[in-house]
Design a protein around this motif. Structure first.
Motif, mmCIF file in Angstrom:
data_model
loop_
_atom_site.group_PDB
_atom_site.id
_atom_site.type_symbol
_atom_site.label_atom_id
_atom_site.label_comp_id
_atom_site.label_asym_id
_atom_site.label_seq_id
_atom_site.Cartn_x
_atom_site.Cartn_y
_atom_site.Cartn_z
ATOM 1 N N LYS A 81 0.848 -1.204 0.000
ATOM 2 C CA LYS A 81 0.000 0.000 0.000
ATOM 3 C C LYS A 81 0.881 1.251 0.000
ATOM 4 O O LYS A 81 1.866 1.312 0.734
ATOM 5 C CB LYS A 81 -0.882 0.005 1.251
ATOM 6 N N ASP A 82 0.515 2.228 -0.807
ATOM 7 C CA ASP A 82 1.334 3.425 -0.923
ATOM 8 C C ASP A 82 0.992 4.429 0.180
ATOM 9 O O ASP A 82 -0.059 5.076 0.161
ATOM 10 C CB ASP A 82 1.117 4.062 -2.298
ATOM 11 N N LEU A 83 1.876 4.536 1.137
ATOM 12 C CA LEU A 83 1.644 5.448 2.258
ATOM 13 C C LEU A 83 1.729 6.901 1.826
ATOM 14 O O LEU A 83 1.115 7.778 2.416
ATOM 15 C CB LEU A 83 2.684 5.216 3.363
ATOM 16 N N ALA A 84 2.523 7.162 0.788
ATOM 17 C CA ALA A 84 2.775 8.546 0.402
ATOM 18 C C ALA A 84 1.500 9.252 -0.029
ATOM 19 O O ALA A 84 1.356 10.455 0.161
ATOM 20 C CB ALA A 84 3.815 8.593 -0.718
ATOM 21 N N LYS A 85 0.555 8.495 -0.589
ATOM 22 C CA LYS A 85 -0.645 9.153 -1.121
ATOM 23 C C LYS A 85 -1.825 9.073 -0.153
ATOM 24 O O LYS A 85 -2.883 9.601 -0.416
ATOM 25 C CB LYS A 85 -1.038 8.482 -2.440
ATOM 26 N N MET A 86 -1.632 8.359 0.947
ATOM 27 C CA MET A 86 -2.756 8.115 1.842
ATOM 28 C C MET A 86 -3.218 9.363 2.563
ATOM 29 O O MET A 86 -2.452 10.229 2.907
ATOM 30 C CB MET A 86 -2.331 7.090 2.895
ATOM 31 N N LYS A 87 -4.528 9.409 2.835
ATOM 32 C CA LYS A 87 -5.074 10.462 3.688
ATOM 33 C C LYS A 87 -4.704 10.138 5.141
ATOM 34 O O LYS A 87 -4.517 8.985 5.506
ATOM 35 C CB LYS A 87 -6.598 10.496 3.538
ATOM 36 N N LYS A 88 -4.685 11.153 5.959
ATOM 37 C CA LYS A 88 -4.320 11.004 7.367
ATOM 38 C C LYS A 88 -5.093 9.887 8.060
ATOM 39 O O LYS A 88 -4.543 9.080 8.790
ATOM 40 C CB LYS A 88 -4.582 12.324 8.111
ATOM 41 N N ARG A 89 -6.406 9.850 7.788
ATOM 42 C CA ARG A 89 -7.238 8.899 8.516
ATOM 43 C C ARG A 89 -6.890 7.458 8.130
ATOM 44 O O ARG A 89 -6.818 6.569 8.980
ATOM 45 C CB ARG A 89 -8.703 9.186 8.234
ATOM 46 N N GLU A 90 -6.665 7.251 6.858
ATOM 47 C CA GLU A 90 -6.310 5.913 6.397
ATOM 48 C C GLU A 90 -4.930 5.522 6.921
ATOM 49 O O GLU A 90 -4.688 4.391 7.333
ATOM 50 C CB GLU A 90 -6.336 5.899 4.872
ATOM 51 N N LEU A 91 -4.052 6.516 6.929
ATOM 52 C CA LEU A 91 -2.690 6.294 7.387
ATOM 53 C C LEU A 91 -2.680 5.828 8.838
ATOM 54 O O LEU A 91 -1.876 4.991 9.232
ATOM 55 C CB LEU A 91 -1.887 7.587 7.237
ATOM 56 N N ALA A 92 -3.611 6.364 9.623
ATOM 57 C CA ALA A 92 -3.657 6.037 11.054
ATOM 58 C C ALA A 92 -3.768 4.535 11.276
ATOM 59 O O ALA A 92 -3.284 4.005 12.272
ATOM 60 C CB ALA A 92 -4.813 6.773 11.714
#
Lengths: 335, 346
Positions: free
Chosen positions: A79-90
């Protein structure tokens, strides 16, 4: 494919805008990390070495998005963390933790040890009440802290013990990847060894993957399976640990090796035999043309001044960014 | 010792005053620095290595009380001479380089001003001559474009360059003793190699003796002639650098060496010294190292060992090693490398 790797970094850039001297001066761009790519399998340790200002800490911070990447991809389990929104990243945050360099400033002086270690568990609503208490005390035991110290404050501990608290905090959420940013460089020699041993034991026990950032080559060599050497924001060489030490191909890597003082006086070389890298690390705002290393490189030729080398696989598994890498023969002669 | 002593320190003690009495930070530190030699002092943080050098220079804080039988520097007792005389010696005969080159240069004055100040204070020269000497010295420390650097402020220089300026400032009056307190700790490894090389070179050129304080055994091995190991405010071992590394006698020295990561060591766990350095306020009874010592016996808990000369030029503070220790030397609890050492000894 991508599934195989826990972490895959592709062409990661992190640029900072630096304001010029006056209000009319154009802001300048500092390329702290530029075009870095690497892959990491589960259970591996990637050591990142380089001198101050080479971007190794920025790289670590960008990977777990404490800093926003300028461009590039950070694939964590595909999964590409660089493009993730904050909430998904959490959702992915618990899998990636960090251990910091300075055990004095990375612990809140107003919090008790128990609360410091419990904080990630509370933030992510993992455990509460008696379970939380049990888990925190278990973590303290795992990192070798006496559980009776749980209600003490950080200032009551020595540097090595504080680093253990930081490690316990990083372990709390059972992460897969831990980024260790110079975890031992602020510690005394005898304590460094304790912490390095602890990190190794934990890796085996919990099947952890480490990115180990340091400027001290001996500690990196001790803990890493793969090593990347950085210079002015770029990776100049990357290969397995044994390959790197047996046959370094980039002249900068060789210069780093030469510069390490060997703790045995019988290895003392006569001064004229030592090849010490001359010159200073250039200002990262205005890097030299062509190969960034050419002003200090003993082998620099005309091409190095004009054309920038890219990181290429010169031998299986051995990546070097150099127009004229040192051949195996030559490095043998030097070693 | 047949060599000529430049500095002799006898029973140096230092105390810090606290509300509830005194804390002893140095206990009976005695040593000498010979002419033309590089003496390294090694130890971990809080062992008193920096305090020893500050005491010699008379630069300790007000709250610190320094006592010694004498600190003899070229026939003068630094503890007895007048402050005016001490000022004359400092900067001229005795010079010091500190760890952090940024904080030891004044950011408000140019390099040229700070460097010529040192020259004018100790030499009968005018400003123009002083400037020439300054340029000359900056060339010696391999600073490019010295004339331009003179008009720069410290913030314009890199860490390595600043440390070169500090070395220039320390050496400009050709001191007989240079005290270098962790001069390369704040520098990158390739820059450290340059500075160490430079110091060795200049030491020979200026016939300066150096007292080199460091925590890095690698640096010690590269630089030192003689080594003094300190632990918890005491000297625990003193030896020639080759002897020390091939055959460390004190368990603490052995522990330090084992826990230093060798560059060719990869897979096994590192040897460590268990526990941490005791706090000065709460020193253990007997030998100060016994709570962390693998060889500690009952007597170690009771008796504080003396620093004993075991063979010419070698001293060790350990009941299991020094004095009659050579008999116990081959005891079963000795680590392997020590057994070999014991045979050499006997």
């Amino acid at each position: 494919m991508a599934e195989e790797y826990l972490l895959e970094i592709r062409h990661l850039d992190k640029f900072f805008t630096v304001k010029g001297g006056g209000p009319w001066k154009k802001p300048e761009i500092l390329r702290a990390v530029s075009d870095v790519s690497f892959c990491l399998k589960e259970g591996e340790t990637l050591g990142i070495v380089g001198e101050s200002g080479c971007g190794k800490s920025t790289l670590g911070n960008t990977i777990i998005r404490l800093l926003e990447p300028t461009s590039g991809e950070i694939l964590f389990q595909g999964k590409d963390l660089a493009k993730m929104k904050k909430r998904e990243l959490a959702k992915y945050r618990p899998d990636m933790q960090m251990i910091f360099q300075d055990p004095y400033s990375s612990l809140n002086p107003r919090m008790r040890v128990f609360d410091i270690i419990a904080e990630p568990l509370r933030t992510h609503h993992v455990l509460a009440g008696e379970d939380l208490r049990k888990r925190v005390l278990e973590l303290m035991t795992v990192v070798g802290l006496d559980v009776s110290y749980a209600s003490r404050y950080p200032h009551e501990f020595s540097g090595g013990q504080r680093q253990r608290i930081g490690i316990a905090r990083a372990l709390a959420l059972r992460p897969k990847l831990i980024i260790c940013d110079e975890p031992v460089s602020a510690l005394d020699v005898s304590i460094q060894a304790q912490i390095l041993n602890l990190l190794r034991q934990l890796q085996e026990k919990f099947h952890l993957t480490y990115i180990f950032i340091a400027h001290g080559l001996p500690s990196v060599r001790h803990i890493s399976s793969k090593i990347a050497v950085m210079y002015l924001g770029k990776m100049v060489e990357m290969t397995s640990r044994d390959q790197l030490f047996a046959a370094p191909m980039h002249p900068y890597t060789l210069g780093l090796f030469e510069a390490i003082p060997i703790p045995d006086p019988s290895f003392r070389k006569p001064e004229e035999d030592r090849e010490i890298l001359q010159g200073d690390i250039p200002n990262a705002l205005h890097p030299p043309s062509g190969c960034y290393f050419h002003p200090r490189c003993p082998y620099a030729r005309e091409e190095c001044r004009t054309r920038e080398p890219v990181l290429e696989e010169k031998q299986p598994g051995h990546f070097v960014a150099c127009h004229y890498p040192i051949s195996i023969k030559e490095s043998d002669k030097k070693a | 010792m047949n060599q000529e002593a430049l500095l002799r320190v006898e029973k140096l003690n230092a105390f810090f005053k606290k509300e509830d009495g005194k804390i002893q930070a140095l206990k009976d530190v005695s040593f000498q620095v010979n002419k033309g030699e590089l003496l390294a002092i090694v130890g971990e943080s809080g062992c008193g290595k920096s305090l020893t050098s500050l005491s010699i220079m008379g630069l300790t804080a007000k709250s610190c009380q320094v006592e010694a039988e004498y600190i003899d520097f070229q026939g003068e007792n630094l503890l007895k001479i007048s402050p005016a005389r001490l000022r004359q010696l400092r900067g001229k005969e005795l010079a010091m380089i500190f760890q952090e080159p940024l904080t030891s240069l004044n950011p408000l004055f140019t390099i040229g001003f700070q460097l010529t100040e040192t020259i004018c204070l100790h030499n009968p020269v005018n400003k123009k001559q002083a400037r020439e000497i300054a340029v000359e010295t900056l060339k010696k420390v391999e600073i490019p474009r010295p004339e331009r650097i003179l008009s720069e402020y410290p913030n314009a220089l890199s860490g390595g360059m600043r440390q070169r300026v500090m070395i220039a400032m320390a050496l400009v009056n050709k001191p007989s003793l240079l005290i270098a307190d962790e001069p390369t700790t704040a520098l990158d490894v390739t820059i450290q190699a340059q500075i160490l090389f430079l110091m060795k070179h200049l030491m020979r050129e200026y016939h300066t003796s150096i007292m080199f304080i460091t925590h890095d055994l690698g640096v010690v091995a590269e630089m030192a002639d003689r080594v003094m190991v300190m632990y918890a405010g005491q000297i625990v071992e003193e030896a020639n650098v080759y002897d020390l590394f091939s055959r460390p006698l004190h368990p603490y020295t052995q522990g330090l060496m084992n826990s230093t990561i060798k560059i060719d060591q990869t897979d096994d766990l590192l040897a460590t010294i268990p526990g941490t350095v005791p706090s000065l306020a709460d020193m253990p009874e007997g030998c100060r190292f016994h709570p962390r010592c693998p060889l500690a016996k009952d007597e170690c808990r009771r008796i504080c060992p003396d620093l004993v000369e075991t063979e010419p030029g070698r001293k060790v503070r350990c009941l299991q090693r020094g004095g009659e220790g050579s008999i116990r030397f081959r005891g079963s609890e000795c680590p392997e490398n020590m057994d070999k050492g014991g045979n050499d000894n006997g």
